[in-house]
Write a protein that holds these residues in place. Structure first.
Motif, short mmCIF file in Angstrom:
data_model
loop_
_atom_site.label_atom_id
_atom_site.label_comp_id
_atom_site.label_asym_id
_atom_site.label_seq_id
_atom_site.Cartn_x
_atom_site.Cartn_y
_atom_site.Cartn_z
N SER A 157 0.64 -1.38 -0.09
CA SER A 157 0.04 -0.10 0.12
C SER A 157 1.05 0.99 0.08
CB SER A 157 -0.95 0.00 1.36
OG SER A 157 -0.23 0.11 2.38
N ALA A 158 0.19 2.21 -0.27
CA ALA A 158 0.81 3.36 -0.24
C ALA A 158 1.35 4.36 1.21
CB ALA A 158 0.32 4.65 -1.14
N THR A 159 0.81 3.73 2.34
CA THR A 159 0.86 4.14 3.65
C THR A 159 2.59 4.39 3.92
OG1 THR A 159 0.50 3.72 5.65
CG2 THR A 159 0.76 1.83 4.62
N PRO A 160 2.99 5.41 4.60
CA PRO A 160 4.06 5.40 5.01
C PRO A 160 4.60 4.72 6.12
CG PRO A 160 3.07 7.37 5.48
CD PRO A 160 2.13 6.51 4.79
N SER A 161 3.38 4.17 6.88
CA SER A 161 3.82 3.52 8.22
C SER A 161 4.77 2.32 7.97
CB SER A 161 2.23 2.90 8.80
OG SER A 161 2.72 2.21 9.84
N ALA A 162 5.44 2.33 9.06
CA ALA A 162 6.55 1.12 9.36
C ALA A 162 6.08 -0.31 9.45
CB ALA A 162 7.59 1.45 10.31
N PHE A 163 4.44 -0.19 9.86
CA PHE A 163 3.92 -1.50 10.27
C PHE A 163 2.62 -1.62 9.52
CE2 PHE A 163 5.72 0.80 13.87
CZ PHE A 163 6.70 0.08 14.31
N SER A 164 2.32 -3.08 9.37
CA SER A 164 1.19 -3.65 8.89
C SER A 164 0.49 -4.24 10.18
CB SER A 164 1.54 -4.63 7.71
OG SER A 164 0.47 -4.89 7.17
N VAL A 165 -0.81 -4.31 10.14
CA VAL A 165 -1.64 -4.95 11.14
C VAL A 165 -2.98 -5.34 10.78
CG1 VAL A 165 -2.49 -2.67 12.09
CG2 VAL A 165 -2.23 -4.68 13.65
N ALA A 166 -3.39 -6.52 11.38
CA ALA A 166 -4.76 -7.03 11.32
C ALA A 166 -5.05 -7.98 12.18
CB ALA A 166 -4.74 -7.78 9.78
N GLY A 167 -6.52 -7.96 12.29
CA GLY A 167 -6.69 -9.06 13.39
C GLY A 167 -8.39 -9.53 12.98
N VAL A 168 -8.69 -10.41 13.69
CA VAL A 168 -9.87 -11.29 13.76
C VAL A 168 -10.60 -11.27 14.94
CG1 VAL A 168 -10.97 -13.38 13.15
CG2 VAL A 168 -9.10 -12.83 11.55
N ALA A 169 -11.54 -10.97 14.77
CA ALA A 169 -12.58 -10.89 16.11
C ALA A 169 -13.95 -11.80 16.13
CB ALA A 169 -12.91 -9.44 16.58
N LEU A 170 -14.09 -12.58 16.69
CA LEU A 170 -15.41 -13.52 16.73
C LEU A 170 -16.16 -13.27 17.99
CD1 LEU A 170 -14.20 -16.73 15.10
CD2 LEU A 170 -15.20 -14.69 13.78
N ALA A 171 -17.61 -13.20 17.85
CA ALA A 171 -18.44 -13.10 19.20
C ALA A 171 -18.70 -14.61 19.55
CB ALA A 171 -19.66 -12.56 18.71
N ALA A 172 -18.95 -14.57 20.67
CA ALA A 172 -19.26 -15.69 21.34
C ALA A 172 -20.44 -16.39 20.74
CB ALA A 172 -19.54 -15.64 22.82
N PRO A 173 -20.46 -17.77 20.69
CA PRO A 173 -21.77 -18.29 20.16
C PRO A 173 -22.92 -17.66 20.69
CG PRO A 173 -19.98 -19.94 20.69
CD PRO A 173 -19.58 -18.51 21.28
N GLY A 174 -24.08 -17.56 19.81
CA GLY A 174 -25.19 -16.83 20.21
C GLY A 174 -25.25 -15.52 20.35
N GLU A 175 -23.98 -14.81 20.47
CA GLU A 175 -24.00 -13.27 20.54
C GLU A 175 -23.97 -12.47 19.09
OE1 GLU A 175 -24.68 -11.80 23.29
OE2 GLU A 175 -24.21 -13.26 24.58
N ILE A 176 -24.41 -11.33 19.11
CA ILE A 176 -24.17 -10.64 17.73
C ILE A 176 -23.16 -9.44 17.94
CG2 ILE A 176 -26.54 -11.09 17.09
CD1 ILE A 176 -27.54 -8.18 17.99
N VAL A 177 -22.66 -9.27 19.31
CA VAL A 177 -21.40 -8.19 19.31
C VAL A 177 -20.40 -8.84 19.98
CG1 VAL A 177 -23.04 -6.10 19.30
CG2 VAL A 177 -22.44 -7.37 21.47
N CYS A 178 -19.11 -8.36 19.80
CA CYS A 178 -17.95 -9.22 20.37
C CYS A 178 -17.60 -8.47 21.42
CB CYS A 178 -16.74 -9.09 19.46
SG CYS A 178 -15.33 -9.87 19.90
#
Length: 355
Positions: A157-178
């Protein structure tokens, strides 16, 4: 007052997980992904690319994979743009030759053989990692306007940042928000990352974890222990949260880390796997005396932080090559294999862009 930093905030939205083991399930994922795209004001053409990617990846799971599922979310990429992220996860049989599978016309199942090649062309960011017998993780990110350049490395990407970051977040079974939340602030060669796990799960847990990220974003470079002390004060009206924070300086090649509760932090280089130490306690309720612990950041190391929705004794020794891939792909691999499946689960991966 918020500082003028480059922000990547993944809260409180989480990835939505869909089992994909039969053809009828692909349509459900496609409709959900298109709704996310429309919520980001994607035009018809861009939403159509999202639909095609989901269709190709979903059909690929049905035809070839074992225990396949798709994760879909709206995320912020390293350039600061909102994109639709699709992660395809399966448990085998794996791809013996990923480069050959990207070639149009190659097929092992009697189909036209345009699936993965088409997904790459439709994606702004694309990456794949597979081990024979162990399974495959595929990443596709689709933006409102196609900017993918053929031949570019995954995550460029064109970002000047020295870092790349990503995550995965899953709600508990039966919940709609994490009930977990995370936030990263990047500025030149500095980055600060906070992960919070609200007690329990559901809306009240999310309220606590989001309050933690609110405090963090107002003072991201005040030092991990200092930030968590302020988070502790800010969470007294909530049910509380486990919280950990890392402050990374790419020039000095060090990580400062502090935490209260069971957020796990690890530095992994392929040669060394080092755990980062947190104190006992719960922000907003009771915490002990916090301190910043300094860790060397080895060349090519990645930082992984996750909530207790993942098991703690995981290893990447059998898939060490994945460290060279996109952070979202690494997060997907970890969530695939080590999610407990009974609570909110969040894993965040941060790496140098040159790593």
């Amino acid at each position: 007052m918020r500082h003028d930093y480059t922000l990547e905030v993944m809260r409180p939205a989480c990835h939505v997980s869909f089992d994909v083991t039969e053809a009828s399930q692909v349509g459900e994922v496609r409709r959900a992904a298109v709704r996310i795209a429309e919520g980001l004001d994607f035009d018809e053409s861009a939403a159509g690319r999202v639909a095609l990617v989901v269709t190709e990846l979903g059909n690929n799971l049905v035809r070839h994979a074992q225990r396949g599922r798709l994760l879909v979310a709206a995320v912020t990429n390293d350039s600061g743009a909102m994109v639709v992220e699709i992660l395809s996860l399966d448990h085998g049989p794996g791809i013996a030759n990923t480069l050959m599978c990207m070639t149009d016309g190659y097929s092992t199942g009697g189909t036209p053989g345009t699936g993965l090649g088409a997904v790459q062309r439709l994606s702004d960011e694309f990456d794949v990692f597979s081990r024979t017998a162990a399974g495959t993780v595929i990443l596709s990110r689709v933006a409102a306007r196609l900017t993918h350049v053929s031949g570019a490395a995954p995550g460029d990407s064109a970002t000047p940042s020295a870092f790349s970051v990503a995550g995965v977040a899953l709600a508990a079974p039966g919940e709609i928000v994490c009930g977990d939340a995370w936030s990263v602030v990047r500025h030149d060669d500095r980055a600060a990352l906070l992960v919070a796990d609200g007690l329990g799960h559901g809306p009240y847990a999310a309220e606590a974890s989001v309050a933690a990220t609110d405090v963090f974003e107002r003072m991201p470079f005040a030092g991990p222990s200092g930030v968590i002390e302020k988070v502790h004060e800010g969470l007294r009206a909530t049910r509380g949260a486990a919280v950990a924070m890392a402050d990374i300086d790419s020039n000095d090649e060090v990580v400062l880390f502090s935490g209260a509760g069971n957020i796990v932090g690890r530095l992994i280089s392929g040669i060394e796997d080092r755990s980062l130490m947190s104190q006992h306690g719960t922000a907003g309720m009771q915490i002990g005396r916090l301190q910043d612990v300094r860790y060397e950041w080895p060349s090519h190391a990645i930082l992984v932080m996750h909530s207790d929705g993942l098991t703690t004794r995981w290893k990447l020794e059998d898939a060490v090559e994945i460290l060279q891939h996109h952070p979202a792909l690494i997060a997907g691999w970890l969530i695939r294999d080590h999610c407990r499946g009974r609570d909110d689960a969040t894993v965040v991966v941060l790496k140098r862009r040159t790593a």
